[in-house]
Design a protein around this motif. Structure first.
Motif, mmCIF file in Angstrom:
data_model
loop_
_atom_site.group_PDB
_atom_site.id
_atom_site.type_symbol
_atom_site.label_atom_id
_atom_site.label_comp_id
_atom_site.label_asym_id
_atom_site.label_seq_id
_atom_site.Cartn_x
_atom_site.Cartn_y
_atom_site.Cartn_z
ATOM 1 N N GLN A 95 0.931 -1.239 -0.106
ATOM 2 C CA GLN A 95 0.045 0.028 -0.084
ATOM 3 C C GLN A 95 1.027 1.159 0.108
ATOM 4 N N GLN A 111 -4.085 10.913 -8.899
ATOM 5 C CA GLN A 111 -5.036 10.384 -7.640
ATOM 6 C C GLN A 111 -5.596 8.674 -7.980
ATOM 7 N N GLN A 150 -8.144 7.353 -8.517
ATOM 8 C CA GLN A 150 -9.246 7.022 -9.700
ATOM 9 C C GLN A 150 -8.493 7.300 -11.249
ATOM 10 N N GLU A 166 -6.088 -6.739 -0.253
ATOM 11 C CA GLU A 166 -6.242 -5.752 0.897
ATOM 12 C C GLU A 166 -5.778 -4.710 0.733
ATOM 13 N N LYS A 214 -7.294 -2.441 -2.208
ATOM 14 C CA LYS A 214 -8.625 -1.801 -1.432
ATOM 15 C C LYS A 214 -8.243 -0.591 -0.542
ATOM 16 N N ALA A 215 -7.022 -0.732 0.150
ATOM 17 C CA ALA A 215 -6.734 0.281 0.984
ATOM 18 C C ALA A 215 -6.312 1.500 0.267
ATOM 19 N N PHE A 222 -7.616 2.059 -3.315
ATOM 20 C CA PHE A 222 -8.473 2.501 -4.193
ATOM 21 C C PHE A 222 -9.773 2.479 -3.531
ATOM 22 N N GLY A 223 -10.089 1.902 -2.473
ATOM 23 C CA GLY A 223 -11.459 1.901 -1.669
ATOM 24 C C GLY A 223 -12.334 0.986 -2.626
ATOM 25 N N GLU A 224 -13.499 1.750 -2.794
ATOM 26 C CA GLU A 224 -14.726 1.150 -3.724
ATOM 27 C C GLU A 224 -14.482 1.204 -5.106
ATOM 28 N N ASN A 225 -13.395 2.129 -5.534
ATOM 29 C CA ASN A 225 -13.171 2.144 -7.023
ATOM 30 C C ASN A 225 -12.179 1.696 -7.592
ATOM 31 N N SER A 226 -12.108 0.475 -7.471
ATOM 32 C CA SER A 226 -11.171 -0.314 -7.990
ATOM 33 C C SER A 226 -10.852 -0.312 -9.475
#
Length: 411
Positions: free
Chosen positions: A279, A292, A294, A315, A318-319, A321-325
């Protein structure tokens, strides 16, 4: 504040289980064709898993003379062949190659077979004088760069970088940094990995390899809930990086750009990746690129098809990009884990996808495990190129390398 030079990709070369030239490899990636087989010799020797990537059609005798190959293990000859492909694509004049402004950096973390061969000769003949001088150079971890430097005549940076399975990624990143800082105008860089059974027997003993020998092409299953381990592989990947303005001035075809390089170490465990190390490397690469999360449209994952490793990477992704993979695939589903060369090979594979207008699939993906849920895993070849790419690589000891590549319309 120091102004950094832009770094262009002007040439690529590859010797892998997917093929021995860039067009064959691109076709295999597009078709989702695996290079993994069962090696019966490994089974007869007592390997837990006989699965491996296999390089077909490569003949070192057609690449270099016997005298030139004397000091080179096979993977170093493959590194030379891949470098020649990359230099031909870059159309670099020999006077530029043989310049103090041209460097050479490869990722490589072992040369196992040569060390075994010299010990076997000693035991057989009960003397050292018959071992031969070539074995000294064949058995050194730096065998790739010392031999390529002699053959190519480069006069700038020349060293091998050793950092387990992130070696190739770090080599590309360090080469890009040298150009960005103005210390080299161009660097031939990449990674190489021996593919013989001798280098894999202790790894097999760890129980980390897949045992799906009934269907070799389906054995490597990154991010899939039913994965049972990685498949070892190898070969060589090479990339020519140049100062962007110099490449433009000489009329080179610019394939893409290395925008930034991020790195980190876990500081925790020799073999189990952490939930934060990769990460940090991804975030550093994004920050250095002034991007960024996104803005990344494709992530070329390190995922090797091991239970713990894939979970940790998912994991970490996800840390960041969050919900915007972004779109995600691990090309090791086709190649197996190319170990020391894998980070460099990913740069070659992504450049081919950008050049030829597709995004390769994460083949053999069935169902995600809990950690991979929410990642946009590419399960079918997509008919459009990646534009802004993040390449992940990681290695034993918790070493991580991340590269941001740009293949935008300007190239």
């Amino acid at each position: 504040m120091t102004t950094l030079n832009r770094v262009a990709i002007t040439g690529i070369g590859i010797i892998s289980c997917l093929g021995c030239d860039v067009d064959s490899v691109s076709d295999a990636l597009r078709q989702g064709r695996s290079g993994i087989v069962v090696d019966e010799e490994r089974k007869s020797l007592g390997f837990r898993s006989a699965l491996t990537g296999r390089i077909d059609g490569f003949d070192g005798k057609k690449v270099l003379s016997r005298k030139e190959r004397k000091s080179m293990p096979e993977f170093a000859v493959q590194a030379y062949a891949a470098s020649r492909q990359a230099l031909d694509m870059a159309a670099l004049d020999e006077t530029l190659v043989r310049s103090e402004d041209t460097g050479l950096i490869f990722g490589c973390d072992s040369s196992c077979l040569a060390a075994i061969e010299q010990v076997d000769l000693l035991r057989e003949r009960q003397e050292t004088k018959s071992i031969g001088s070539g074995q000294i150079f064949r058995s050194m971890t730096s065998c790739v760069t010392m031999n390529l430097n002699t053959l190519l005549g480069t006069k700038g940076a020349c060293w091998s970088l050793s950092s387990a399975c992130s070696s190739g990624g770090h080599a590309i990143g360090q080469a890009a940094d040298l150009i960005a800082l103005g210390r080299q105008k161009r660097v031939i860089c990449g990674g190489a990995q021996e593919i013989n059974w001798q280098s894999m027997c202790s790894f097999d003993g760890l129980g980390a390899f897949s045992v799906r020998e009934d269907e070799p092409s389906a054995a490597s299953r990154p991010f899939s809930a039913d994965r049972d381990g990685l498949v070892p592989s190898g070969g060589a990947a090479a990339v020519v990086l140049e100062n962007y303005d110099d490449a433009l001035q000489r009329g080179a075809t610019i394939l893409g750009e290395v925008v930034s390089y991020g790195f980190s170490s876990d500081g925790e465990n020799l073999s189990v990746p952490s939930r934060g190390g990769l990460q940090r490397a991804m975030l550093q690469a994004l920050q250095r690129a002034n991007l960024q999360p996104q803005q990344i449209d494709y992530l070329c994952a390190h995922a090797t098809s091991t239970p713990a490793g894939d979970v940790a990477e998912a994991e970490n992704i996800k840390a960041v990009f969050g919900e915007n993979s972004p779109l995600v695939s691990s090309l090791k589903s086709m190649t197996g884990h190319e170990l020391w060369m894998s980070g460099a090979a990913q740069v070659v594979y992504c450049t081919l996808m950008a050049r030829d207008g597709f995004i390769a699939a994460n083949i053999n993906f069935k169902e995600p495990d809990e950690a991979a849920r929410g990642l946009r895993i590419v399960t079918q070849t997509l008919p459009h190129p990646p534009k802004t790419v993040l390449c992940n690589s990681a290695g034993f000891g918790g070493t991580n390398a991340c590269l941001v590549l740009d293949f935008g319309e300007s190239h």
